[in-house]
Design an enzyme around this catalytic site. Structure first.
Site, short mmCIF file in Angstrom:
data_model
loop_
_atom_site.label_atom_id
_atom_site.label_comp_id
_atom_site.label_asym_id
_atom_site.label_seq_id
_atom_site.Cartn_x
_atom_site.Cartn_y
_atom_site.Cartn_z
N HIS A 281 0.86 -1.19 0.00
CA HIS A 281 0.00 0.00 0.00
C HIS A 281 0.89 1.23 0.00
O HIS A 281 2.11 1.15 0.08
CB HIS A 281 -0.94 0.01 1.22
CG HIS A 281 -0.23 0.21 2.52
ND1 HIS A 281 0.50 -0.79 3.15
CD2 HIS A 281 -0.08 1.31 3.32
CE1 HIS A 281 1.02 -0.33 4.26
NE2 HIS A 281 0.70 0.95 4.39
N HIS A 282 0.26 2.38 -0.09
CA HIS A 282 0.97 3.66 0.01
C HIS A 282 0.26 4.50 1.06
O HIS A 282 -0.90 4.86 0.91
CB HIS A 282 0.96 4.41 -1.33
CG HIS A 282 1.77 5.68 -1.30
ND1 HIS A 282 2.97 5.80 -1.95
CD2 HIS A 282 1.55 6.87 -0.69
CE1 HIS A 282 3.46 7.01 -1.74
NE2 HIS A 282 2.61 7.69 -0.99
N CYS A 283 0.99 4.80 2.15
CA CYS A 283 0.43 5.71 3.16
C CYS A 283 1.37 6.90 3.27
O CYS A 283 1.29 7.83 2.47
CB CYS A 283 0.24 4.99 4.49
SG CYS A 283 1.68 4.10 5.09
N VAL A 284 2.27 6.89 4.25
CA VAL A 284 3.31 7.93 4.30
C VAL A 284 4.29 7.75 3.16
O VAL A 284 4.79 8.70 2.57
CB VAL A 284 4.02 7.89 5.67
CG1 VAL A 284 5.18 8.86 5.70
CG2 VAL A 284 3.02 8.23 6.78
N CYS A 285 4.58 6.51 2.85
CA CYS A 285 5.46 6.18 1.73
C CYS A 285 4.97 4.87 1.12
O CYS A 285 4.05 4.24 1.65
CB CYS A 285 6.92 6.04 2.20
SG CYS A 285 7.15 4.74 3.43
#
Length: 426
Positions: A281-285
């Site tokens: 996934h992509h959250c902060v990075c």
């Protein structure tokens, strides 16, 4: 004979910038002192706002572009640009927490609205496919601010010993170290170069027979004729299926945006704009094959450190009560502003910790079933996964090899390269 030296064409040297000068988005030299000059878009927007007229979205975008271009700090050899998304957490978080410390009802309203605003901003940025440092800034500043409040309001009361303070500080240091490791390359799929030997002469001849010309995805394949990306994609997919007869071999896929062949479980991150190997996934990075372990470690250390800090704080401001009881019933905590601020920060930490605990639980479940978050979302959209425990567990069954084997595979992510022979491609 005298050697005649060739005169080099002298290029005009640019005049060095001072600490307050910069090159703006129009390529012109500008100064920080002139940040309020030439603001036609801002003047127009203010005029329409004062006269109760609607401001066009294009005008708002121009205003934000101008502000982000002129928001700079003095630096050597030119002023450095500051990302505007890191500023709201630095300003709003202390203000909100201090306001929430005034009264119990204000605390309920503020602490309820903060997660809603964060989720709204998350949805807004992901919908626009924009990169933002808001959540990274919010996370790092929250850690620093909570630690500052702990040192200023909790430690002086004498209930926290040097050993406990050292353990908490060491946990904070480990969190930053794990986050630094998680921010590194998640496993980006590099673009093929001229030195790429994934295609040998036999495969190139096979491509030549099909009339394929040189493309960005396959440099070195010098052919005549033209070929669209769709034809190349179909050929690659058909050949990938031929090479994926063994269950241990991953099926290859073609990314039209990156113009390369990606292995199975690799996805194109629309925010980073590049394919990531085994993307979760992509959250902060971006979280992928190379930094997934560091991401899990950062979550685990954060949860342990946060729970330990909450326990020490509640034991100091609500003495002779258990942690759970003090969290919901701590009489007289709002009579002292120092205790009220500490109690408000405790509840803020509890909300953040509960969210991180949910993410950590989902990650543990996905690792146990050997699925990534992207594969879970795709299975839910296509209704191909098996849902358990009211949808908390989604088993695609495609890569599940059992609990122990799944965890062993996760523990070895990024340690050994996974070569994909050319026969699996062509």
């Amino acid at each position: 004979m005298k050697l005649v030296k060739k005169k080099k064409t002298e290029e005009p040297e640019l005049e060095p910038l001072c600490c307050c000068e910069y090159i703006d988005r129009n390529g012109e030299k500008n100064h920080m002192a002139a940040c309020l000059c030439d603001c036609q878009d801002l003047d127009e927007g203010c005029d329409r706002w004062i006269t109760c007229k609607s401001v066009q979205p294009e005008t708002c975008e121009k205003i934000m572009d101008t502000i982000s271009d002129r928001l700079r700090i003095p630096w050597l050899r030119g002023a450095k640009k500051v990302n505007i998304s890191i500023i709201p957490p630095l300003v709003l978080l202390p203000v909100f927490l201090h306001v929430a410390s005034w009264h119990f009802l204000l605390g309920v309203v503020v602490l309820t609205s903060l997660p809603v605003l964060a989720l709204w901003y998350y949805y807004l940025t992901h919908r626009r496919k924009e990169q933002t440092l808001f959540f990274l800034s919010l996370g790092l500043f929250s850690l620093g601010y909570m630690y500052c409040v702990f040192l200023r309001e909790v430690v002086p009361k004498g209930r926290v010993g040097p050993t406990q303070l050292a353990v908490l500080t060491f946990g904070l240091f480990l969190i930053l170290l794990a986050l630094y490791r998680a921010k590194k390359n998640p496993g980006y799929l590099s673009y093929p170069t001229s030195n790429d030997k994934s295609l040998n002469s036999s495969q190139i001849e096979c491509l030549n027979k099909k009339g394929q010309e040189k493309t960005t995805g396959f440099p070195g394949a010098d052919t005549s004729g033209s070929l669209s990306n769709r034809t190349l994609k179909d050929d690659l997919k058909s050949s990938s299926r031929m090479g994926a007869e063994s269950p241990t071999k991953a099926k290859e896929d073609w990314c039209a945006k990156c113009q390369l062949v990606r292995p199975a479980r690799a996805w194109h991150c629309r925010i980073c704009g590049i394919c990531v190997r085994r993307m979760d996934h992509h959250c902060v990075c971006c979280v992928g094959e190379s930094n997934h372990q560091a991401f899990i470690l950062a979550l685990l250390i954060f949860l342990l450190t946060s729970v330990y800090g909450i326990t020490l704080t509640l034991d100091t401001i609500c003495r002779d009560r258990s942690v759970f009881t003090a969290l919901f019933y701590c009489p007289g905590v709002y009579t002292n502003y120092s205790s009220a601020l500490s109690f408000t920060c405790v509840w803020y930490s509890v909300i953040i910790t509960a969210g991180m605990a949910y993410i950590f639980l989902i990650q543990l479940i996905n690792i146990s079933y050997n699925v990534t978050e992207r594969e879970v979302q795709q299975a839910l959209r296509q209704k191909t996964g098996r849902r358990l425990l009211c949808g908390l567990i989604v088993d695609t069954g495609q890569y599940n090899r059992g609990f122990l084997r799944n965890w062993h595979q996760f523990s070895t992510l990024g340690t050994h390269p996974f070569p994909h022979p050319a026969e699996d491609i062509v």
